[in-house]
Design a protein around this motif. Structure first.
Motif, mmCIF file in Angstrom:
data_model
loop_
_atom_site.group_PDB
_atom_site.id
_atom_site.type_symbol
_atom_site.label_atom_id
_atom_site.label_comp_id
_atom_site.label_asym_id
_atom_site.label_seq_id
_atom_site.Cartn_x
_atom_site.Cartn_y
_atom_site.Cartn_z
ATOM 1 N N ARG A 22 0.842 -1.210 0.000
ATOM 2 C CA ARG A 22 0.000 0.000 0.000
ATOM 3 C C ARG A 22 0.876 1.259 0.000
ATOM 4 N NH1 ARG A 22 -3.056 -4.169 0.540
ATOM 5 N NH2 ARG A 22 -5.139 -4.026 1.481
ATOM 6 N N ASN A 23 1.997 1.190 -0.684
ATOM 7 C CA ASN A 23 2.940 2.302 -0.693
ATOM 8 C C ASN A 23 3.716 2.249 -2.010
ATOM 9 O OD1 ASN A 23 5.836 3.421 -0.179
ATOM 10 N ND2 ASN A 23 4.593 4.295 1.471
ATOM 11 N N ARG A 56 -7.437 7.246 -1.877
ATOM 12 C CA ARG A 56 -6.707 7.882 -0.786
ATOM 13 C C ARG A 56 -7.647 8.164 0.377
ATOM 14 N NH1 ARG A 56 -1.605 9.292 -1.763
ATOM 15 N NH2 ARG A 56 -0.888 9.252 -3.943
ATOM 16 N N ARG A 60 -3.230 7.857 3.749
ATOM 17 C CA ARG A 60 -3.203 6.405 3.553
ATOM 18 C C ARG A 60 -3.796 6.039 2.202
ATOM 19 N NH1 ARG A 60 -6.791 4.185 6.354
ATOM 20 N NH2 ARG A 60 -5.944 2.073 6.334
ATOM 21 N N THR A 62 -5.815 2.985 0.359
ATOM 22 C CA THR A 62 -6.603 1.776 0.627
ATOM 23 C C THR A 62 -7.107 1.206 -0.689
ATOM 24 O OG1 THR A 62 -8.641 3.060 0.917
ATOM 25 C CG2 THR A 62 -7.323 2.623 2.893
#
Length: 287
Positions: A22-23, A56, A60, A62
């Motif tokens: 997730r990055n 977003r 974060r 998701t």
């Protein structure tokens, strides 16, 4: 580039790595590409599929529902590539990853895991509560989950593998220990060691005792069958567990009339059926 890379579609593999972290920065570093290149790959993949894959939430990232499904598919594809390469080179069967609670691993499926292991199958275990175990299966992190109480939802396949009566566990010297069976009303006034509020076993027990009009006191709150029984052995209070749980010397298990059996379910996603079949066969009901 190795054999696995050649067997996987590049955009799908890239999205699978991104979904794991997730990055974008971390995923791009693992893929050995630039962050802008990864953005382009995932944007083109989303456009080709006609869905949004992530969103977003503040700082974060998701996954959307479609993104979660694609991430599971990507992980399946990676595992199938690895399994094919092992078979191609006459290596061992694919690793079986199981998500389950400590109690289920120890008392419900321990012997089945041992039998599969003796046949040369490598097993990886993820210790998880019900919600985390189901998430591990639906996300592709685990091949199989073992959960208690209610059957899982329709998005996965499942079969019941065991059912156990609930028992009252207390010291040998307690007046109720000599009974062949107790009723819910017999728990009136007891100090009980119970799971934390919100756990499935605690919710079911709270509801049953409330419906029966039984007043009782919380002696301690701990998570896991083993700790419930351990505190009962220390004399902190009585506890209610399922009948498969092993007891140390000095404790007695008395069946409770009025509480439903605790059922255990094995659950998996349809694409992993062949991978989990040999473990299902150990329960005597695999098809």
């Amino acid at each position: 580039m190795d054999g696995r890379d050649l067997l996987e579609a590049d955009p799908l593999r890239s999205f699978g790595v991104f979904a794991e972290h997730r990055n974008f920065t971390t995923a791009a570093r693992e893929l050995h590409i630039s962050q802008p290149s990864l953005h382009v790959k995932i944007r083109k993949l989303a456009a080709a599929l006609g869905v949004e894959l992530y969103e977003r939430d503040g700082r974060r990232l998701t996954l959307t529902v479609a993104g979660e499904r694609l991430a599971a598919y990507a992980l399946d594809s990676r595992r199938r590539a690895e399994e094919f390469l092992r078979e191609l080179h006459h290596q061992s069967a694919p690793t079986l990853t199981i998500a389950a609670g400590r109690g289920a691993l120890r008392w419900v499926i321990g012997e089945a895991i041992q039998r599969v292991g003796h046949r040369g199958r490598r097993v990886q275990v993820i210790t998880a509560d019900r919600d985390a175990a189901l998430t591990a299966v639906t996300s592709g992190q685990a091949d199989l989950a073992i959960v208690a109480h209610d059957p899982p939802g329709r998005q996965v396949e499942a079969m019941q593998i065991a059912a156990y009566r609930q028992v009252l566990v207390l010291g040998d010297g307690h007046p109720l220990a000599a009974r062949g069976q107790v009723r819910l009303g017999d728990l009136e006034g007891l100090d009980l060691v119970v799971p934390p509020v919100g756990r499935p076993h605690r919710r079911a027990l709270d509801r049953a005792l409330l419906d029966a009009g039984v007043r009782w006191q919380v002696a301690a709150e701990v998570d896991g069958w083993d700790l419930l029984v351990h505190l009962a052995a220390l004399g902190v209070g009585a506890t209610v567990v399922n009948g498969c749980v092993g007891l140390p010397e000095g404790l007695r298990a008395v069946p409770i009339h009025g509480l439903p059996d605790i059922r255990y379910w094995a659950t998996w996603r349809p694409p992993r059926r062949a991978v989990v079949q040999d473990l299902l066969d150990q329960f005597g009901t695999g098809q």
